[in-house]
Write an enzyme that holds these catalytic residues in place. Sequence first.
Site, short mmCIF file in Angstrom:
data_model
loop_
_atom_site.label_atom_id
_atom_site.label_comp_id
_atom_site.label_asym_id
_atom_site.label_seq_id
_atom_site.Cartn_x
_atom_site.Cartn_y
_atom_site.Cartn_z
CB CYS A 65 -1.04 -0.01 1.24
SG CYS A 65 -0.44 0.28 2.79
CG HIS A 98 17.44 -11.20 13.96
ND1 HIS A 98 18.07 -10.07 14.42
CD2 HIS A 98 18.28 -11.96 13.22
CE1 HIS A 98 19.27 -10.33 14.28
NE2 HIS A 98 19.54 -11.41 13.41
#
Length: 144
Positions: A65, A98
Amino acid sequence: MKISIGNDHAGTQYKFAIVKHLEAKGYVVNNYGTDAADSVDYPDFVHPVATDVTNKDVDFGIIICGSGNGANMTANKHQAVRSALCWTKEIVVLARQHNDANILSIPARYTAEQQAIEMVDAFLETAFEGGRHQNRVNKIPIGC
């Protein structure tokens, strides 16, 4: 590998470029995004992507977006989703390594099209490191 992609009107051109790029590499892509530039509501195109990821119908999701924020917030309402809003390849790599991100949120108004494609490649090619990060990822859902 199977990918779901969703976008609002700000991400239409990026979506077309990303889908073309992914299909050329042999990926199967579910397109839930708008194909027009007319204003639409991003949740209508993000929820199906997040549902596919939650149900494990796809390997990963990509949402686009204008700022990436609304799409990212919407996707992260789904319990099994870890959507990462990224604007550089380095952030993408860390989100995968991570955080085991399973959806990439791209801000179309703040990244170049080629940059977005490079981020998608990094997202799909980077593995989760596990180890000490797994315990943290396990604590993300409410109730853990």
